[in-house]
Design a protein around this motif. Structure first.
Motif, PDB file in Angstrom:
ATOM      1  N   ALA A   4       0.855  -1.205   0.000  1.00 20.71           N
ATOM      2  CA  ALA A   4       0.000   0.000   0.000  1.00 20.71           C
ATOM      3  C   ALA A   4       0.881   1.242   0.000  1.00 20.71           C
ATOM      4  N   LYS A   5       0.471   2.221  -0.747  1.00 18.54           N
ATOM      5  CA  LYS A   5       1.264   3.457  -0.825  1.00 18.54           C
ATOM      6  C   LYS A   5       1.072   4.294   0.433  1.00 18.54           C
ATOM      7  N   LEU A   6       2.092   5.052   0.750  1.00 23.26           N
ATOM      8  CA  LEU A   6       2.073   5.919   1.927  1.00 23.26           C
ATOM      9  C   LEU A   6       0.947   6.958   1.818  1.00 23.26           C
ATOM     10  N   PRO A   7      -0.008   6.933   2.756  1.00 24.58           N
ATOM     11  CA  PRO A   7      -1.093   7.919   2.674  1.00 24.58           C
ATOM     12  C   PRO A   7      -0.574   9.331   2.987  1.00 24.58           C
ATOM     13  N   PHE A   8      -1.034  10.281   2.245  1.00 26.64           N
ATOM     14  CA  PHE A   8      -0.574  11.667   2.472  1.00 26.64           C
ATOM     15  C   PHE A   8      -1.724  12.646   2.288  1.00 26.64           C
ATOM     16  N   SER A   9      -1.538  13.831   2.864  1.00 24.49           N
ATOM     17  CA  SER A   9      -2.491  14.931   2.663  1.00 24.49           C
ATOM     18  C   SER A   9      -1.699  16.114   2.137  1.00 24.49           C
ATOM     19  N   ILE A  10      -2.177  16.690   1.059  1.00 16.93           N
ATOM     20  CA  ILE A  10      -1.465  17.839   0.499  1.00 16.93           C
ATOM     21  C   ILE A  10      -2.390  19.053   0.549  1.00 16.93           C
ATOM     22  N   VAL A  11      -1.842  20.160   1.049  1.00 19.00           N
ATOM     23  CA  VAL A  11      -2.641  21.375   1.197  1.00 19.00           C
ATOM     24  C   VAL A  11      -2.350  22.334   0.048  1.00 19.00           C
ATOM     25  N   ILE A  12      -3.420  22.854  -0.513  1.00 25.12           N
ATOM     26  CA  ILE A  12      -3.300  23.870  -1.556  1.00 25.12           C
ATOM     27  C   ILE A  12      -3.954  25.147  -1.026  1.00 25.12           C
ATOM     28  N   PRO A  13      -3.143  26.158  -0.714  1.00 24.81           N
ATOM     29  CA  PRO A  13      -3.752  27.419  -0.274  1.00 24.81           C
ATOM     30  C   PRO A  13      -4.237  28.194  -1.489  1.00 24.81           C
TER      31      PRO A  13
ATOM     32  N   LEU B  97      -7.198  20.159  -9.582  1.00 23.09           N
ATOM     33  CA  LEU B  97      -7.690  19.076  -8.713  1.00 23.09           C
ATOM     34  C   LEU B  97      -7.943  17.808  -9.518  1.00 23.09           C
ATOM     35  N   ARG B  98      -8.424  17.971 -10.727  1.00 21.51           N
ATOM     36  CA  ARG B  98      -8.638  16.791 -11.583  1.00 21.51           C
ATOM     37  C   ARG B  98      -7.287  16.190 -11.999  1.00 21.51           C
ATOM     38  N   ALA B  99      -6.320  17.030 -12.248  1.00 16.12           N
ATOM     39  CA  ALA B  99      -4.988  16.519 -12.638  1.00 16.12           C
ATOM     40  C   ALA B  99      -4.355  15.738 -11.486  1.00 16.12           C
ATOM     41  N   ILE B 100      -4.487  16.257 -10.263  1.00 20.20           N
ATOM     42  CA  ILE B 100      -3.917  15.546  -9.102  1.00 20.20           C
ATOM     43  C   ILE B 100      -4.622  14.195  -8.942  1.00 20.20           C
ATOM     44  N   ASP B 101      -5.947  14.225  -9.064  1.00 20.84           N
ATOM     45  CA  ASP B 101      -6.706  12.981  -8.947  1.00 20.84           C
ATOM     46  C   ASP B 101      -6.253  11.970 -10.006  1.00 20.84           C
ATOM     47  N   GLY B 102      -6.023  12.473 -11.213  1.00 20.25           N
ATOM     48  CA  GLY B 102      -5.572  11.600 -12.301  1.00 20.25           C
ATOM     49  C   GLY B 102      -4.225  10.966 -11.982  1.00 20.25           C
ATOM     50  N   VAL B 103      -3.294  11.758 -11.472  1.00 14.42           N
ATOM     51  CA  VAL B 103      -1.962  11.239 -11.139  1.00 14.42           C
ATOM     52  C   VAL B 103      -2.070  10.216 -10.003  1.00 14.42           C
ATOM     53  N   CYS B 104      -2.890  10.526  -9.009  1.00 15.22           N
ATOM     54  CA  CYS B 104      -3.041   9.596  -7.880  1.00 15.22           C
ATOM     55  C   CYS B 104      -3.626   8.271  -8.361  1.00 15.22           C
ATOM     56  N   LYS B 105      -4.680   8.353  -9.160  1.00 15.68           N
ATOM     57  CA  LYS B 105      -5.319   7.114  -9.631  1.00 15.68           C
ATOM     58  C   LYS B 105      -4.366   6.303 -10.503  1.00 15.68           C
ATOM     59  N   ALA B 106      -3.677   6.975 -11.429  1.00 17.29           N
ATOM     60  CA  ALA B 106      -2.792   6.269 -12.360  1.00 17.29           C
ATOM     61  C   ALA B 106      -1.635   5.581 -11.646  1.00 17.29           C
ATOM     62  N   ASN B 107      -1.257   6.127 -10.461  1.00 18.81           N
ATOM     63  CA  ASN B 107      -0.092   5.584  -9.770  1.00 18.81           C
ATOM     64  C   ASN B 107      -0.440   4.888  -8.451  1.00 18.81           C
ATOM     65  N   GLY B 108      -1.739   4.725  -8.218  1.00 14.93           N
ATOM     66  CA  GLY B 108      -2.163   4.054  -6.983  1.00 14.93           C
ATOM     67  C   GLY B 108      -1.785   4.814  -5.729  1.00 14.93           C
ATOM     68  N   LEU B 109      -1.744   6.134  -5.798  1.00 13.85           N
ATOM     69  CA  LEU B 109      -1.384   6.931  -4.617  1.00 13.85           C
ATOM     70  C   LEU B 109      -2.606   7.149  -3.742  1.00 13.85           C
ATOM     71  N   ASP B 110      -2.358   7.179  -2.423  1.00 11.11           N
ATOM     72  CA  ASP B 110      -3.444   7.394  -1.467  1.00 11.11           C
ATOM     73  C   ASP B 110      -3.329   8.817  -0.927  1.00 11.11           C
TER      74      ASP B 110
ATOM     75  N   SER C 223       3.059  15.809 -11.878  1.00 10.20           N
ATOM     76  CA  SER C 223       3.544  14.491 -12.302  1.00 10.20           C
ATOM     77  C   SER C 223       4.710  13.982 -11.450  1.00 10.20           C
ATOM     78  N   ILE C 224       5.309  14.848 -10.601  1.00 14.38           N
ATOM     79  CA  ILE C 224       6.392  14.334  -9.735  1.00 14.38           C
ATOM     80  C   ILE C 224       5.869  13.826  -8.391  1.00 14.38           C
ATOM     81  N   LEU C 225       4.570  13.954  -8.164  1.00 18.85           N
ATOM     82  CA  LEU C 225       4.015  13.472  -6.884  1.00 18.85           C
ATOM     83  C   LEU C 225       4.397  12.018  -6.579  1.00 18.85           C
ATOM     84  N   PRO C 226       4.280  11.099  -7.562  1.00 19.16           N
ATOM     85  CA  PRO C 226       4.659   9.699  -7.253  1.00 19.16           C
ATOM     86  C   PRO C 226       6.116   9.582  -6.796  1.00 19.16           C
TER      87      PRO C 226
END
Ligand SMILES: Nc1nc2c(ncn2[C@@H]2O[C@H](COP(=O)(O)OP(=O)(O)O)[C@@H](O)[C@H]2O)c(=O)[nH]1
Ligand SMILES: [Mg+2]
Length: 239
Positions: free
Chosen positions: A2-11, A23-36, A104-107
């Protein structure tokens, strides 16, 4: 694994033009890479309705909005967002709302923390990183800002606002919410052990306006003064 769960804040302050796409781009990257990952948008009652857009999207994406009554500053926004991060998140982060920070560098940032680093900094100033479309004035200001903080750390992109840090590294750390540079506070004060810089190309915003102004530059100098004073006189009560 399981990937390390994280919370990212966007002010956000007046980011209606780009927030949904981001927000859609972040969701896309998370889904494509199995990020939590969960995203917490901290909006300061933006007159352009950014907060309402995020509320609408929260029924669809792993996103929440924290609404503050008025423009209270970038760093305090990030800190307030971290306070409401879901308990299972083992890492906390920050990202700007204007697409300057490459999602795209989130993973790679998550993978770095999984492999034992305590802090992963999105970096313009290591090999492979860079800056696109920023006015020369901003590039020079950024370089000077980094140079002024150089003695505090080996991190090259000291003023980066894009990073992920292990939650436990922030335990008992007194963060000063002054101004724009929450990343510098974390780099200078948190107990993260090993740090790595992940290169990315910073691109200037194409919608909305920068909120960096003279006041934030003065705030940065005040922040530096406090950080240097704390290093030089760690026991001083006047900090
Ligand atoms: N909540 C909140 N967000 C802010 C404030 N000031 C700036 N921001 C956000 O912080 C991020 C970085 O600001 P930006 O104007 O892009 O700074 P620049 O990239 O240095 O020009 C953006 O997402 C802004 O909307 C503030 O007072 N409150
Ligand atoms: Mg920006």
């Amino acid at each position: 694994m399981a990937k390390l769960p994280f919370s990212i804040v966007i002010p956000t302050y007046n980011e209606a033009g780009g927030i949904e796409k981001l927000l859609r781009a972040i969701d896309g990257v998370c889904k494509a890479n199995g990020l939590d990952g969960e995203v917490i948008v901290v909006d300061d009652n933006s007159p352009d309705g950014t907060g309402a857009i995020v509320d609408r999207l929260s029924s669809e994406l792993p996103v929440r909005a924290l609404h503050r009554p008025g423009k209270l500053g970038l760093s305090s926004g990030v800190i307030d967002g971290w306070k409401i991060a879901r308990p299972e998140s083992l890492a906390l982060g920050a990202m700007d709302a204007d697409f300057s920070h490459d999602v795209s560098i989130l993973p790679r940032m998550v993978a770095a923390l999984e492999s034992g680093y305590g802090l992963a900094v999105g970096s313009r100033y290591v090999s492979g990183g860079g800056i696109q479309n920023w006015p020369t004035r901003r590039i020079v200001t950024s370089r000077i800002a980094c140079a002024l903080a150089r003695p505090l750390t080996n991190v090259k992109d000291i003023t980066s606002g894009y990073f992920l840090v292990r939650r436990e590294a922030l335990q008992d750390v007194q963060l000063d919410p002054i101004g724009f540079k929450i990343g510098l506070e974390v780099i200078a004060k948190a107990h993260y052990g090993r740090v790595t810089e992940i290169p990315y190309v910073f691109t200037d915003r194409t919608t909305g306006e920068s909120k960096l102004n003279q006041r934030e530059i003065v705030n940065y100098l005040k922040q530096l003064r406090k950080l240097y004073a704390a290093r030089l006189f760690p026991r001083s009560a006047v900090l």
